[in-house]
Motif scaffolding. Structure first.
Motif, PDB file in Angstrom:
ATOM      1  N   LEU A  49      20.091  51.909 -31.788  1.00  0.00           N
ATOM      2  CA  LEU A  49      18.784  51.500 -32.319  1.00  0.00           C
ATOM      3  C   LEU A  49      17.767  52.635 -32.223  1.00  0.00           C
ATOM      4  O   LEU A  49      17.035  52.907 -33.172  1.00  0.00           O
ATOM      5  CB  LEU A  49      18.244  50.303 -31.532  1.00  0.00           C
ATOM      6  CG  LEU A  49      18.680  48.926 -31.946  1.00  0.00           C
ATOM      7  CD1 LEU A  49      18.196  47.891 -30.936  1.00  0.00           C
ATOM      8  CD2 LEU A  49      18.151  48.593 -33.320  1.00  0.00           C
ATOM      9  N   GLU A  52      18.242  55.445 -34.817  1.00  0.00           N
ATOM     10  CA  GLU A  52      17.785  55.157 -36.184  1.00  0.00           C
ATOM     11  C   GLU A  52      16.273  54.967 -36.281  1.00  0.00           C
ATOM     12  O   GLU A  52      15.683  55.243 -37.308  1.00  0.00           O
ATOM     13  CB  GLU A  52      18.519  53.960 -36.764  1.00  0.00           C
ATOM     14  CG  GLU A  52      18.070  52.618 -36.252  1.00  0.00           C
ATOM     15  CD  GLU A  52      18.841  51.456 -36.850  1.00  0.00           C
ATOM     16  OE1 GLU A  52      18.183  50.480 -37.267  1.00  0.00           O
ATOM     17  OE2 GLU A  52      20.079  51.503 -36.883  1.00  0.00           O
ATOM     18  N   LYS A  53      15.615  54.540 -35.194  1.00  0.00           N
ATOM     19  CA  LYS A  53      14.187  54.226 -35.267  1.00  0.00           C
ATOM     20  C   LYS A  53      13.267  55.350 -34.810  1.00  0.00           C
ATOM     21  O   LYS A  53      12.095  55.363 -35.179  1.00  0.00           O
ATOM     22  CB  LYS A  53      13.884  52.972 -34.439  1.00  0.00           C
ATOM     23  CG  LYS A  53      14.465  51.720 -35.036  1.00  0.00           C
ATOM     24  CD  LYS A  53      14.025  50.510 -34.252  1.00  0.00           C
ATOM     25  CE  LYS A  53      14.536  49.269 -34.906  1.00  0.00           C
ATOM     26  NZ  LYS A  53      13.485  48.381 -35.336  1.00  0.00           N
ATOM     27  N   LYS A  54      13.733  56.301 -34.018  1.00  0.00           N
ATOM     28  CA  LYS A  54      12.841  57.296 -33.426  1.00  0.00           C
ATOM     29  C   LYS A  54      12.247  58.272 -34.439  1.00  0.00           C
ATOM     30  O   LYS A  54      11.290  58.970 -34.124  1.00  0.00           O
ATOM     31  CB  LYS A  54      13.538  58.056 -32.301  1.00  0.00           C
ATOM     32  CG  LYS A  54      14.594  59.040 -32.745  1.00  0.00           C
ATOM     33  CD  LYS A  54      15.218  59.711 -31.542  1.00  0.00           C
ATOM     34  CE  LYS A  54      16.288  60.704 -31.953  1.00  0.00           C
ATOM     35  NZ  LYS A  54      16.924  61.294 -30.777  1.00  0.00           N
ATOM     36  N   CYS A  58       7.022  53.834 -33.977  1.00  0.00           N
ATOM     37  CA  CYS A  58       7.287  52.407 -33.817  1.00  0.00           C
ATOM     38  C   CYS A  58       7.359  52.057 -32.341  1.00  0.00           C
ATOM     39  O   CYS A  58       7.450  52.933 -31.482  1.00  0.00           O
ATOM     40  CB  CYS A  58       8.583  51.999 -34.517  1.00  0.00           C
ATOM     41  SG  CYS A  58      10.075  52.668 -33.763  1.00  0.00           S
ATOM     42  N   CYS A  73       8.215  55.047 -29.820  1.00  0.00           N
ATOM     43  CA  CYS A  73       8.614  56.228 -30.590  1.00  0.00           C
ATOM     44  C   CYS A  73       7.395  56.751 -31.335  1.00  0.00           C
ATOM     45  O   CYS A  73       6.671  55.976 -31.955  1.00  0.00           O
ATOM     46  CB  CYS A  73       9.703  55.872 -31.604  1.00  0.00           C
ATOM     47  SG  CYS A  73      11.191  55.162 -30.877  1.00  0.00           S
TER      48      CYS A  73
END
Length: 135
Positions: A49, A52-54, A58, A73
């Motif tokens: 997770l 993919e999100k960093k 977010c 992030c």
């Protein structure tokens, strides 16, 4: 007709007032014990997770059977030397609250022009309350 409208408005007001939730950070606010985690020490699902999100700014939480992880992030940055400071981590009976700040490279620190992704993963005991992350 007007009586029906008045009754309808009254019910609307009564039911909408009951739906709100106020979180009070008052004298019952307690500091939370936490651990700052390295990416290599995270559960595999959280590592995926985070990967993919960093790349974008977010915040999110992840909970397993033992811990709650709070993730902040800050997205893509053009230079090295960024860090994330924890301003506050506290809990009330209603919520867990985390406030962080992104700190840029210091003037004395040599910076490298390279894309970086500053983030912070904080681990605490599993909680079943609302988590509020302010970054």
């Amino acid at each position: 007709m007007y009586k029906r409208m008045a009754v309808y408005c009254l019910f609307l007001v009564i039911f909408s007032v009951g739906c709100g939730r106020t979180i009070h950070f008052g004298p019952d606010k307690e500091k939370v014990e936490y651990v700052i985690c390295k990416e290599s020490n995270l559960p595999a699902q959280l590592q995926e997770l985070l990967e993919e999100k960093k790349k974008k700014s977010c915040t999110f939480t992840f909970t397993n059977s033992m811990y709650t992880y709070l993730v902040v992030c800050y997205g893509s940055r053009p230079y090295s030397g960024y860090s994330v400071r924890i301003e506050e981590c506290s809990q009330t009976p209603e919520a867990l609250y985390l406030r962080t700040q992104l700190i840029g490279p210091s003037a004395r620190e040599p910076v490298v022009e390279t894309e970086t992704f500053p983030f912070l993963v904080l681990r605490c005991e599993k909680v079943d309350v609302l988590c509020i992350i302010d970054s």
